[in-house]
Design a protein around this motif. Sequence first.
Motif, PDB file in Angstrom:
ATOM      1  N   THR A  91       0.796  -1.226   0.000  1.00  0.00           N
ATOM      2  CA  THR A  91       0.000   0.000   0.000  1.00  0.00           C
ATOM      3  C   THR A  91       0.833   1.284   0.000  1.00  0.00           C
ATOM      4  N   GLY A  92       1.834   1.327  -0.853  1.00  0.00           N
ATOM      5  CA  GLY A  92       2.488   2.596  -1.141  1.00  0.00           C
ATOM      6  C   GLY A  92       3.798   2.858  -0.424  1.00  0.00           C
ATOM      7  N   ASP A  93       4.489   3.896  -0.930  1.00  0.00           N
ATOM      8  CA  ASP A  93       5.861   4.193  -0.542  1.00  0.00           C
ATOM      9  C   ASP A  93       6.697   2.924  -0.656  1.00  0.00           C
ATOM     10  N   LEU A  94       6.535   2.289  -1.811  1.00  0.00           N
ATOM     11  CA  LEU A  94       7.306   1.079  -2.104  1.00  0.00           C
ATOM     12  C   LEU A  94       8.793   1.400  -2.126  1.00  0.00           C
ATOM     13  N   VAL A  95       9.126   2.550  -2.699  1.00  0.00           N
ATOM     14  CA  VAL A  95      10.522   2.971  -2.778  1.00  0.00           C
ATOM     15  C   VAL A  95      10.625   4.394  -2.247  1.00  0.00           C
ATOM     16  N   HIS A  96      11.871   4.799  -1.991  1.00  0.00           N
ATOM     17  CA  HIS A  96      12.087   6.136  -1.441  1.00  0.00           C
ATOM     18  C   HIS A  96      12.647   7.102  -2.472  1.00  0.00           C
ATOM     19  N   ASP A  97      13.344   6.580  -3.478  1.00  0.00           N
ATOM     20  CA  ASP A  97      13.999   7.471  -4.435  1.00  0.00           C
ATOM     21  C   ASP A  97      13.339   7.486  -5.809  1.00  0.00           C
ATOM     22  N   GLY A  98      12.273   6.713  -6.010  1.00  0.00           N
ATOM     23  CA  GLY A  98      11.491   6.774  -7.235  1.00  0.00           C
ATOM     24  C   GLY A  98      12.175   6.269  -8.488  1.00  0.00           C
ATOM     25  N   THR A  99      13.266   5.506  -8.354  1.00  0.00           N
ATOM     26  CA  THR A  99      14.041   5.083  -9.523  1.00  0.00           C
ATOM     27  C   THR A  99      13.595   3.705 -10.023  1.00  0.00           C
ATOM     28  N   ASP A 137       6.524   7.572  -4.007  1.00  0.00           N
ATOM     29  CA  ASP A 137       6.630   6.832  -5.260  1.00  0.00           C
ATOM     30  C   ASP A 137       6.526   7.759  -6.461  1.00  0.00           C
ATOM     31  N   GLU A 138       7.002   7.262  -7.590  1.00  0.00           N
ATOM     32  CA  GLU A 138       6.774   7.883  -8.895  1.00  0.00           C
ATOM     33  C   GLU A 138       5.812   6.962  -9.635  1.00  0.00           C
ATOM     34  N   ALA A 139       4.547   7.351  -9.692  1.00  0.00           N
ATOM     35  CA  ALA A 139       3.516   6.444 -10.199  1.00  0.00           C
ATOM     36  C   ALA A 139       3.791   5.995 -11.629  1.00  0.00           C
ATOM     37  N   VAL A 140       4.266   6.904 -12.475  1.00  0.00           N
ATOM     38  CA  VAL A 140       4.552   6.540 -13.872  1.00  0.00           C
ATOM     39  C   VAL A 140       5.696   5.547 -13.927  1.00  0.00           C
ATOM     40  N   THR A 141       6.744   5.800 -13.149  1.00  0.00           N
ATOM     41  CA  THR A 141       7.878   4.879 -13.122  1.00  0.00           C
ATOM     42  C   THR A 141       7.463   3.528 -12.571  1.00  0.00           C
ATOM     43  N   GLN A 165       4.498   2.115 -12.858  1.00  0.00           N
ATOM     44  CA  GLN A 165       3.780   1.422 -13.921  1.00  0.00           C
ATOM     45  C   GLN A 165       4.722   0.932 -15.010  1.00  0.00           C
ATOM     46  N   GLN A 166       5.651   1.776 -15.408  1.00  0.00           N
ATOM     47  CA  GLN A 166       6.572   1.414 -16.482  1.00  0.00           C
ATOM     48  C   GLN A 166       7.536   0.312 -16.077  1.00  0.00           C
ATOM     49  N   SER A 167       7.752   0.149 -14.773  1.00  0.00           N
ATOM     50  CA  SER A 167       8.676  -0.869 -14.294  1.00  0.00           C
ATOM     51  C   SER A 167       8.037  -2.253 -14.214  1.00  0.00           C
ATOM     52  N   LEU A 168       6.716  -2.297 -14.311  1.00  0.00           N
ATOM     53  CA  LEU A 168       6.013  -3.569 -14.199  1.00  0.00           C
ATOM     54  C   LEU A 168       6.104  -4.376 -15.485  1.00  0.00           C
ATOM     55  N   GLU A 169       6.147  -5.672 -15.327  1.00  0.00           N
ATOM     56  CA  GLU A 169       6.016  -6.601 -16.434  1.00  0.00           C
ATOM     57  C   GLU A 169       4.811  -7.484 -16.142  1.00  0.00           C
ATOM     58  N   ASP A 170       4.326  -8.172 -17.159  1.00  0.00           N
ATOM     59  CA  ASP A 170       3.217  -9.096 -16.918  1.00  0.00           C
ATOM     60  C   ASP A 170       3.684 -10.174 -15.956  1.00  0.00           C
ATOM     61  N   GLY A 171       3.020 -10.276 -14.834  1.00  0.00           N
ATOM     62  CA  GLY A 171       3.448 -11.245 -13.840  1.00  0.00           C
ATOM     63  C   GLY A 171       2.674 -11.081 -12.555  1.00  0.00           C
ATOM     64  N   LEU A 172       3.310 -11.425 -11.443  1.00  0.00           N
ATOM     65  CA  LEU A 172       2.631 -11.428 -10.154  1.00  0.00           C
ATOM     66  C   LEU A 172       2.359 -10.025  -9.625  1.00  0.00           C
ATOM     67  N   ILE A 173       3.198  -9.050  -9.956  1.00  0.00           N
ATOM     68  CA  ILE A 173       3.046  -7.692  -9.447  1.00  0.00           C
ATOM     69  C   ILE A 173       2.045  -6.947 -10.313  1.00  0.00           C
ATOM     70  N   GLN A 174       1.000  -6.422  -9.698  1.00  0.00           N
ATOM     71  CA  GLN A 174      -0.078  -5.779 -10.431  1.00  0.00           C
ATOM     72  C   GLN A 174      -0.301  -4.354  -9.905  1.00  0.00           C
ATOM     73  N   TYR A 175      -0.696  -3.474 -10.828  1.00  0.00           N
ATOM     74  CA  TYR A 175      -1.088  -2.109 -10.465  1.00  0.00           C
ATOM     75  C   TYR A 175      -2.418  -1.874 -11.167  1.00  0.00           C
ATOM     76  N   VAL A 176      -3.515  -2.113 -10.448  1.00  0.00           N
ATOM     77  CA  VAL A 176      -4.835  -2.212 -11.068  1.00  0.00           C
ATOM     78  C   VAL A 176      -5.868  -1.409 -10.278  1.00  0.00           C
ATOM     79  N   GLU A 177      -7.022  -1.211 -10.888  1.00  0.00           N
ATOM     80  CA  GLU A 177      -8.114  -0.512 -10.205  1.00  0.00           C
ATOM     81  C   GLU A 177      -8.830  -1.412  -9.213  1.00  0.00           C
ATOM     82  N   HIS A 178      -9.049  -2.656  -9.609  1.00  0.00           N
ATOM     83  CA  HIS A 178      -9.752  -3.570  -8.704  1.00  0.00           C
ATOM     84  C   HIS A 178      -9.487  -5.007  -9.114  1.00  0.00           C
TER      85      HIS A 178
END
Length: 273
Positions: free
Chosen positions: A61-69, A95-99, A101-114
């Motif tokens: 639930t957020g602040d996954l990273v501190h430097d947004g890279t 977090d850097e929300a765009v980064t 999203q762009q860092s995700l690949e199809d797999g276990l880690i999801q960034y979704v509405e529901h």
Amino acid sequence: MTTITKHPKSGRVIRALQITDTHLFAGSSGCLLGLNTEQSLEAVTAKIRANHLPADLILATGDLVHDGTPAAYQRIFSHLENFGLPVFCLPGNHDEAVTLQQSLEDGLIQYVEHAHHGNWHFIFLDSTIADSEKSHLTQETLQMLEKHLQSAPDTHTLICLHHQPVPTGSEWLDTMAVDNAEAFLAVIEKHPQIRGVVWGHVHQQFDGMYKDIKLMSSPSTCIQFLPNSKNFAVDVATPGYRWLDLHPDGRIETGVERISTLTGRVDMASSGY
């Protein structure tokens, strides 16, 4: 954000684990107020493996990273993927929300509405404001929330976001609560299928109620903030996580677990970070 609804209904308890405010850096030596955040996360995940697996999913639930890279996101993803479970991520104010999203690949880690899992519906709200520590739920986000609630009126629902939608008792932290919380509460009180709301950000445990809805936050996996403090203050409490057992009848059993000792030394005299 995209949407997934892939998990079939079942009559069993769904176990969710909330891991929040991990604050990882691009490098493994990254520290927050003197505490190595990766070593602290590793201690928390070891506690999870010892006490609360098997589980069905992870709520990050957020602040996954501190430097947004991108490198920091790959580092946190590698830790979360090791569980072999679906992980639903939310951005926090660090977090850097765009980064993300762009860092995700199809797999276990999801960034979704529901997502639907078992007899439960999970809705994920972005409560961040770009370049700010404060919080707001946009009209589009509230409309999305209403849409997804209307789509499954008979399914028990857990809403997840980063910032607190109600005051938690720490004056300085509550300046960063959702600034239009009344609009959020006006939506959720119309939908009796909502059983709980869970968030991060506050680096401490909170358990409360809004009408019949459970309100919950979890400790950070790194530093902790002192509850009920007027100004910024760090707590001596150790890092931890929250487990949630979500029953087919809508009941939520939940608790917080903490590691027994810190993995390093925290600057308790700090006035911020």
